[in-house]
Design a protein around this motif. Sequence first.
Motif, PDB file in Angstrom:
ATOM      1  N   ALA A   1       3.142  12.052   3.800  1.00 31.69           N
ATOM      2  CA  ALA A   1       3.518  13.447   3.524  1.00 31.69           C
ATOM      3  C   ALA A   1       3.880  13.819   2.285  1.00 31.69           C
ATOM      4  O   ALA A   1       3.607  15.005   1.712  1.00 31.69           O
ATOM      5  N   GLN A   2       4.642  12.947   1.756  1.00 29.25           N
ATOM      6  CA  GLN A   2       5.062  13.154   0.276  1.00 29.25           C
ATOM      7  C   GLN A   2       3.818  13.075  -0.583  1.00 29.25           C
ATOM      8  O   GLN A   2       3.786  13.849  -1.448  1.00 29.25           O
ATOM      9  N   TYR A   3       2.945  12.019  -0.369  1.00 28.12           N
ATOM     10  CA  TYR A   3       1.475  11.983  -1.253  1.00 28.12           C
ATOM     11  C   TYR A   3       0.707  13.363  -0.949  1.00 28.12           C
ATOM     12  O   TYR A   3       0.483  14.181  -2.020  1.00 28.12           O
ATOM     13  N   GLU A   4       0.815  14.074   0.398  1.00 28.07           N
ATOM     14  CA  GLU A   4       0.130  15.192   0.466  1.00 28.07           C
ATOM     15  C   GLU A   4       0.813  16.365  -0.335  1.00 28.07           C
ATOM     16  O   GLU A   4       0.132  17.313  -0.719  1.00 28.07           O
ATOM     17  N   LEU A   5       2.167  16.401  -0.386  1.00 27.80           N
ATOM     18  CA  LEU A   5       2.758  17.884  -0.856  1.00 27.80           C
ATOM     19  C   LEU A   5       2.978  17.511  -2.408  1.00 27.80           C
ATOM     20  O   LEU A   5       2.503  18.432  -3.020  1.00 27.80           O
ATOM     21  N   MET A   6       2.624  16.526  -2.838  1.00 24.12           N
ATOM     22  CA  MET A   6       2.456  16.167  -4.335  1.00 24.12           C
ATOM     23  C   MET A   6       0.865  16.681  -4.788  1.00 24.12           C
ATOM     24  O   MET A   6       0.827  17.233  -6.007  1.00 24.12           O
ATOM     25  N   ARG A   7       0.061  16.526  -3.889  1.00 28.91           N
ATOM     26  CA  ARG A   7      -1.394  16.917  -4.238  1.00 28.91           C
ATOM     27  C   ARG A   7      -1.337  18.468  -4.369  1.00 28.91           C
ATOM     28  O   ARG A   7      -2.001  19.147  -5.022  1.00 28.91           O
ATOM     29  N   VAL A   8      -0.511  19.183  -3.286  1.00 26.99           N
ATOM     30  CA  VAL A   8      -0.582  20.475  -3.118  1.00 26.99           C
ATOM     31  C   VAL A   8       0.050  21.046  -4.307  1.00 26.99           C
ATOM     32  O   VAL A   8      -0.210  21.927  -5.106  1.00 26.99           O
ATOM     33  N   ALA A   9       1.319  20.512  -5.109  1.00 27.40           N
ATOM     34  CA  ALA A   9       1.811  20.944  -5.957  1.00 27.40           C
ATOM     35  C   ALA A   9       1.360  20.534  -7.403  1.00 27.40           C
ATOM     36  O   ALA A   9       1.847  21.094  -8.488  1.00 27.40           O
ATOM     37  N   ALA A  10       0.299  19.623  -7.589  1.00 26.55           N
ATOM     38  CA  ALA A  10      -0.202  19.177  -8.657  1.00 26.55           C
ATOM     39  C   ALA A  10      -0.796  20.593  -9.559  1.00 26.55           C
ATOM     40  O   ALA A  10      -0.645  20.743 -10.869  1.00 26.55           O
ATOM     41  N   THR A  11      -1.620  21.250  -8.918  1.00 23.14           N
ATOM     42  CA  THR A  11      -2.339  22.381  -9.560  1.00 23.14           C
ATOM     43  C   THR A  11      -1.262  23.396 -10.048  1.00 23.14           C
ATOM     44  O   THR A  11      -1.106  23.739 -11.192  1.00 23.14           O
ATOM     45  N   PRO A  12      -0.342  24.010  -9.284  1.00 23.89           N
ATOM     46  CA  PRO A  12       0.717  24.898  -9.648  1.00 23.89           C
ATOM     47  C   PRO A  12       1.478  24.313 -10.730  1.00 23.89           C
ATOM     48  O   PRO A  12       1.780  24.974 -11.703  1.00 23.89           O
ATOM     49  N   LEU A  13       1.827  23.161 -10.697  1.00 21.24           N
ATOM     50  CA  LEU A  13       2.832  22.395 -11.781  1.00 21.24           C
ATOM     51  C   LEU A  13       1.979  22.325 -12.937  1.00 21.24           C
ATOM     52  O   LEU A  13       2.583  22.633 -14.077  1.00 21.24           O
ATOM     53  N   ALA A  14       0.696  22.038 -12.933  1.00 17.74           N
ATOM     54  CA  ALA A  14      -0.232  21.948 -14.176  1.00 17.74           C
ATOM     55  C   ALA A  14      -0.201  23.200 -15.010  1.00 17.74           C
ATOM     56  O   ALA A  14      -0.391  23.394 -16.199  1.00 17.74           O
TER      57      ALA A  14
ATOM     58  N   GLU B   1       0.806  -1.174  -0.088  1.00 17.22           N
ATOM     59  CA  GLU B   1       0.093   0.006   0.130  1.00 17.22           C
ATOM     60  C   GLU B   1       1.045   1.272  -0.038  1.00 17.22           C
ATOM     61  O   GLU B   1       0.536   2.281  -0.501  1.00 17.22           O
ATOM     62  N   HIS B   2       2.078   1.296   0.502  1.00 20.63           N
ATOM     63  CA  HIS B   2       3.077   2.348   0.489  1.00 20.63           C
ATOM     64  C   HIS B   2       3.533   2.760  -0.892  1.00 20.63           C
ATOM     65  O   HIS B   2       3.361   4.032  -1.575  1.00 20.63           O
ATOM     66  N   GLN B   3       3.629   1.818  -1.736  1.00 23.18           N
ATOM     67  CA  GLN B   3       4.046   1.862  -3.254  1.00 23.18           C
ATOM     68  C   GLN B   3       2.888   2.418  -3.958  1.00 23.18           C
ATOM     69  O   GLN B   3       2.936   3.458  -4.749  1.00 23.18           O
ATOM     70  N   ALA B   4       1.607   1.715  -3.662  1.00 24.46           N
ATOM     71  CA  ALA B   4       0.517   2.296  -4.281  1.00 24.46           C
ATOM     72  C   ALA B   4       0.192   3.708  -3.896  1.00 24.46           C
ATOM     73  O   ALA B   4      -0.299   4.450  -4.564  1.00 24.46           O
ATOM     74  N   LEU B   5       0.587   4.165  -2.721  1.00 25.81           N
ATOM     75  CA  LEU B   5       0.300   5.502  -2.182  1.00 25.81           C
ATOM     76  C   LEU B   5       0.830   6.396  -3.265  1.00 25.81           C
ATOM     77  O   LEU B   5       0.692   7.539  -3.473  1.00 25.81           O
ATOM     78  N   GLN B   6       2.313   6.177  -3.359  1.00 25.34           N
ATOM     79  CA  GLN B   6       3.093   6.895  -4.400  1.00 25.34           C
ATOM     80  C   GLN B   6       2.711   7.080  -5.691  1.00 25.34           C
ATOM     81  O   GLN B   6       2.244   7.851  -6.447  1.00 25.34           O
ATOM     82  N   ASP B   7       1.931   5.868  -6.332  1.00 28.24           N
ATOM     83  CA  ASP B   7       1.480   5.812  -7.398  1.00 28.24           C
ATOM     84  C   ASP B   7       0.376   6.597  -7.822  1.00 28.24           C
ATOM     85  O   ASP B   7       0.033   7.110  -8.831  1.00 28.24           O
ATOM     86  N   VAL B   8      -0.598   6.569  -6.411  1.00 25.50           N
ATOM     87  CA  VAL B   8      -1.970   7.644  -6.700  1.00 25.50           C
ATOM     88  C   VAL B   8      -1.390   8.981  -6.690  1.00 25.50           C
ATOM     89  O   VAL B   8      -1.931   9.716  -7.587  1.00 25.50           O
ATOM     90  N   ALA B   9      -0.104   9.487  -5.930  1.00 21.78           N
ATOM     91  CA  ALA B   9       0.133  10.617  -6.188  1.00 21.78           C
ATOM     92  C   ALA B   9       0.723  11.033  -7.467  1.00 21.78           C
ATOM     93  O   ALA B   9       0.500  12.261  -8.328  1.00 21.78           O
ATOM     94  N   ILE B  10       1.469  10.159  -8.159  1.00 18.72           N
ATOM     95  CA  ILE B  10       1.930  10.415  -9.310  1.00 18.72           C
ATOM     96  C   ILE B  10       0.742  10.532 -10.695  1.00 18.72           C
ATOM     97  O   ILE B  10       0.815  11.507 -11.321  1.00 18.72           O
ATOM     98  N   ALA B  11      -0.117   9.754 -10.478  1.00 14.67           N
ATOM     99  CA  ALA B  11      -1.108   9.650 -11.269  1.00 14.67           C
ATOM    100  C   ALA B  11      -2.028  11.209 -11.016  1.00 14.67           C
ATOM    101  O   ALA B  11      -2.428  11.494 -12.032  1.00 14.67           O
ATOM    102  N   HIS B  12      -2.043  11.674  -9.944  1.00 12.86           N
ATOM    103  CA  HIS B  12      -2.908  12.495  -9.857  1.00 12.86           C
ATOM    104  C   HIS B  12      -2.268  14.050 -10.263  1.00 12.86           C
ATOM    105  O   HIS B  12      -2.931  14.682 -10.990  1.00 12.86           O
ATOM    106  N   VAL B  13      -0.877  13.909 -10.163  1.00  8.88           N
ATOM    107  CA  VAL B  13      -0.149  15.151 -10.802  1.00  8.88           C
ATOM    108  C   VAL B  13      -0.380  15.129 -12.280  1.00  8.88           C
ATOM    109  O   VAL B  13      -0.291  16.056 -12.882  1.00  8.88           O
ATOM    110  N   ALA B  14      -0.007  13.891 -12.794  1.00  4.28           N
ATOM    111  CA  ALA B  14      -0.105  13.698 -14.000  1.00  4.28           C
ATOM    112  C   ALA B  14      -1.347  14.123 -14.668  1.00  4.28           C
ATOM    113  O   ALA B  14      -1.428  14.806 -15.978  1.00  4.28           O
ATOM    114  N   HIS B  15      -2.443  13.595 -14.299  1.00  5.29           N
ATOM    115  CA  HIS B  15      -3.863  13.757 -14.915  1.00  5.29           C
ATOM    116  C   HIS B  15      -4.073  15.266 -14.716  1.00  5.29           C
ATOM    117  O   HIS B  15      -5.076  15.900 -15.687  1.00  5.29           O
ATOM    118  N   ALA B  16      -3.732  15.904 -13.468  1.00  4.48           N
ATOM    119  CA  ALA B  16      -4.008  17.320 -13.468  1.00  4.48           C
ATOM    120  C   ALA B  16      -3.634  18.415 -14.641  1.00  4.48           C
ATOM    121  O   ALA B  16      -4.011  19.054 -15.180  1.00  4.48           O
TER     122      ALA B  16
END
Length: 668
Positions: free
Chosen positions: A162-175, A93-108
């Motif tokens: 914490a990495q997951y949450e920060l990636m979610r925060v960065a998703a919109t600015p990066l997009a 589930e820890h690896q999957a957590l990272q994958d969800v974060a990557i997918a969220h950033v990419a799709h944004a």
Amino acid sequence: MATSLHPHALLDHALTEAGPLARELLNVVQDELDAQPQHFPLREGWRKVRTNFAADFEGELITLLQAGRRGEDPLNRLQSPLGGLDSLSLVDEHQALQDVAIAHVAHAAEDASRAELHQIGNFYAALRGIARARERDNPLRPALYAHALHRALVASPLSAQAQYELMRVAATPLAKALHRQYTQACAMLHAADLSAMVASHGQAQSDPLARQRLAASHGTLDGLSRRVDAVNSRPQPLAAAQARPDAPAPFVRSTGPDMLSRLYDQILADPRLLPPLKALLARLQIAVVRLARSDTSLLRSQDHPTWALLNRVAAHGMAFERADDERLVDFLRFMEAEAQFLVDAPTPTAALFQQVLARVEARIGQQARQSSERNAVALAALEREQQRKEWRELLREQIDHQIIGAPLGPRMHRFLQTCWVDVIVAAMVRHGRDSREAQAAMELVDALLDSLSTPRDLADREALRMRLPVLVERLVAGCESINLPVPKREPALSELMNQHARLLRGLPALDPAERRPAPPRPATPGSAAPASADEIVKRLMEERDSQVPSFWLSADVDRGELPTVPVQLYNENDSPDARAALQRWIDGLQIGHWFHLFIQGGWHTAQIAWFSEGRQYVLFVGRDPEERLSLTRKALEALLANGLIAALDDDSVLQRAVDTLMSALDGG
């Protein structure tokens, strides 16, 4: 006047912008954390990352972009050597957590720049000389930036969440920043007079939300029949018919050959089907048409065995990218005989199609199991390795209860509580929890305790003398199995030998003058020790099954372009309905079925080849027969709750054909 454009011009521009992008992202994320109260808990973790974030992100991004400039796939992961325990690793589930974060950033980013990415993708497809743009051929795709962001944060001491949450925060600015860069890249294409070419290259892009709109209101065969009746009952203006002489003719009847022909034409027009697969389905049409003459339920029920067979064959065939794939060729060869069987049948029936479906399922399952043979043993051992700690604790508890009141010396008492527990656990990990080796190691404890009972007469002492060499040999063999050093085993074995010498002289095993080890703490009410290894493992598996990751059930991920799957129920905050839905989904997994899943930072198409008892671990085999993906149950639940896994069967060729026809009848 058009300017010439170097093939690497877009990549070179991205490389020059890597530094400014990193610094911009650093500042914008800081502003976001300061402005939004819900992000305040992240500020302490961000403070630890902030100093090196821009440099780390820039460095990771430049590495990936340079790989793309060399013509490599920046996100290509080298396959590990197969066949042994060391070559396999479980995605938890820890690896999957990272994958969800990557997918969220990419799709944004994809949602913000869909039109621009279409043009850039077509530019690189044209450079490669391929007719249709593929996402992996675009070295500037959002997934690359999402991976660079993830790698920059992974190097930090932050927790996975914490990495997951920060990636979610960065998703919109990066997009937003990437949208600006992609717009500049398209301007470069326009200046080179390439905009018309990249806009039209390859297949025309359909409305990206069309599939979601169709999926939101799936049609049925009954509904299609009613819609056909309604359309055919409308007056058809002569002028309209003359104005559109090429328009498709209306259905003549809602049942019978007209509707079946249109439906089958839509199935064969599905762009996901490879030519050999279309040829096979076309052959089956002969038997389907003959069946429709006598079975009126065929055009009324989507659960009819005929449609189930077509969907299963198509779903399996769609999993392959190349028509010359050995596994697909083998499957099609098998299906040729089955198709001929149906075509030659004097009177095709639903029962015959059901028989063929059963044989197809068996064939696909057999093929998948063969793919997993070299890995199943290693993966099963890896699964058991994950349970070593829990097994050790439970076995320690059992042995503690087992040796209460036994006439053991203090050294052997400690040896059984520690070293021999390790011997039993090692046997369970290597050979299986119910293996002969594990059972023999457990039974040796009973044999050792029995050997310390005071003999009643000379005959009993003689029988004990005959048993002791075998007992000691088994103890030594157990110590050797875990490489226990001689200095750690010798004191306990010497103490045991002295006790046996006392028994053979007619004395009790334990000298009354010697200090006995303190008995273990009394067990609390209701905590009786398991009576056997089976009960230990049963208790362990019950505890594992009861754990549903509540974090995953509440996570919210943007699913704009993810496969259409019913995820709403699976993420209802650990509710009983969510638990039941997850359990039903896990129970419904079958060997041989294909899935799209986002794991290890990218989308994969893979087939279930093996799962463990209790379905706690699943092995997938990819389109490339050498690709292996092993996941824990919790990782699967995580992907499902976030819409990052979908069965190919869920989007059946029949359903797509019905939806397309209904949309056409509605004028859509």
